[in-house]
Design an enzyme around this catalytic site. Structure first.
Site, PDB file in Angstrom:
ATOM      1  N   CYS A  83      11.847 -17.462 -24.924  1.00 35.39           N
ATOM      2  CA  CYS A  83      10.983 -18.560 -25.351  1.00 35.39           C
ATOM      3  C   CYS A  83      11.779 -19.574 -26.183  1.00 35.39           C
ATOM      4  O   CYS A  83      12.744 -20.146 -25.693  1.00 35.39           O
ATOM      5  CB  CYS A  83       9.746 -18.029 -26.070  1.00 35.39           C
ATOM      6  SG  CYS A  83       8.431 -19.276 -26.232  1.00 35.39           S
ATOM      7  N   HIS A 193       7.700 -15.117 -21.531  1.00 34.14           N
ATOM      8  CA  HIS A 193       7.781 -13.922 -22.378  1.00 34.14           C
ATOM      9  C   HIS A 193       7.781 -12.674 -21.498  1.00 34.14           C
ATOM     10  O   HIS A 193       6.713 -12.254 -21.027  1.00 34.14           O
ATOM     11  CB  HIS A 193       6.580 -13.851 -23.324  1.00 34.14           C
ATOM     12  CG  HIS A 193       6.596 -14.859 -24.420  1.00 34.14           C
ATOM     13  ND1 HIS A 193       7.208 -14.622 -25.632  1.00 34.14           N
ATOM     14  CD2 HIS A 193       6.084 -16.111 -24.498  1.00 34.14           C
ATOM     15  CE1 HIS A 193       7.064 -15.681 -26.418  1.00 34.14           C
ATOM     16  NE2 HIS A 193       6.391 -16.603 -25.747  1.00 34.14           N
ATOM     17  N   GLU A 195       7.976  -9.659 -22.435  1.00 38.00           N
ATOM     18  CA  GLU A 195       7.195  -8.606 -23.097  1.00 38.00           C
ATOM     19  C   GLU A 195       5.697  -8.775 -22.902  1.00 38.00           C
ATOM     20  O   GLU A 195       4.927  -7.849 -23.160  1.00 38.00           O
ATOM     21  CB  GLU A 195       7.527  -8.539 -24.593  1.00 38.00           C
ATOM     22  CG  GLU A 195       7.038  -9.703 -25.428  1.00 38.00           C
ATOM     23  CD  GLU A 195       7.915 -10.941 -25.324  1.00 38.00           C
ATOM     24  OE1 GLU A 195       7.560 -11.944 -25.959  1.00 38.00           O
ATOM     25  OE2 GLU A 195       8.942 -10.910 -24.606  1.00 38.00           O
TER      26      GLU A 195
END
EC number: 4.3.2.10
Length: 213
Positions: A83, A193, A195
């Site tokens: 990011c 992202h 995750e």
């Protein structure tokens, strides 16, 4: 011997989410959130997260005393930017006229989508928030096992524009195509992202753990 991964804690970024995802992606890895130059230098791999505004991220990184160690890591070991961590790798950002780390040549610009309509007739919103496809514009080890045009999760108003098109390894369309993943030598970075991106994100993180650039 376990691979050690340092997640850089300079006061910005969703560190615990990144750490949990890396541990889930590769339980054998030694994942640690670190806040000292020595810990960054000792790690086999480094993750530079970031969220919020780039001026704040660059200021906090500078004040943390970790910036030099991150730059050193970018020359010697696998480095993953996520990011705003991706944006920080570039020369300059239009967000607050901010100087970046200068590890990748290029700039960071804002979406200019005022009045633009999506296919369903709704207006494009900035920031882009939600799932979007990533087209793999160039083969890379971190794409191994990740389907082309897979959906990843985005939250951002700015995106990178590399000077060298060869550094773009992923593209996404939001009003127009933009670079959503970059790579050069031992550096890989994503605007999305991993995750927050379910199984494809975990696969990318696992690939990073095993990557041998």
């Amino acid at each position: 011997m376990k691979t050690s991964i340092a997640i850089v804690d300079y006061g910005m970024g969703n560190l615990r989410s990144v750490a949990q995802a890396l541990k889930k992606a590769e339980p054998a890895a030694d994942v640690a959130i670190v806040d000292t130059p020595a810990a960054i230098r000792a790690a086999d791999r480094v993750v530079l997260p970031g969220q919020g505004a780039m001026p704040d991220c660059m200021r906090c990184l500078g004040e943390s005393g970790l910036q030099e160690a991150v730059v050193e890591a970018s020359r010697t070991k696998p480095l993953l930017g996520v990011c705003v961590g991706e944006q920080m790798l570039f020369d300059w950002s239009a967000e607050g006229d901010t100087k970046g780390l200068g590890l990748l040549p290029g700039k960071v610009v804002r979406f200019e989508l005022d009045g633009r309509l999506q296919d369903d007739g709704s207006r494009f919103k900035v920031p882009q928030m939600g799932w979007n496809r990533v087209r793999q514009s160039r083969a890379h080890a971190l794409w191994d096992g990740v389907p082309d045009d897979a959906y990843f999760y985005f939250v951002h108003s700015y995106y990178v524009m590399p000077d060298d098109p060869a550094h773009t390894v992923g593209e996404t369309a939001y009003g127009a195509p933009f670079t959503s993943a970059v790579a050069r030598d031992n550096i890989f970075a994503t605007q999305f992202h991993p995750e927050k991106s379910a199984e494809v994100g975990l696969r990318l993180y696992r690939n990073f753990v095993h990557w041998k650039p």
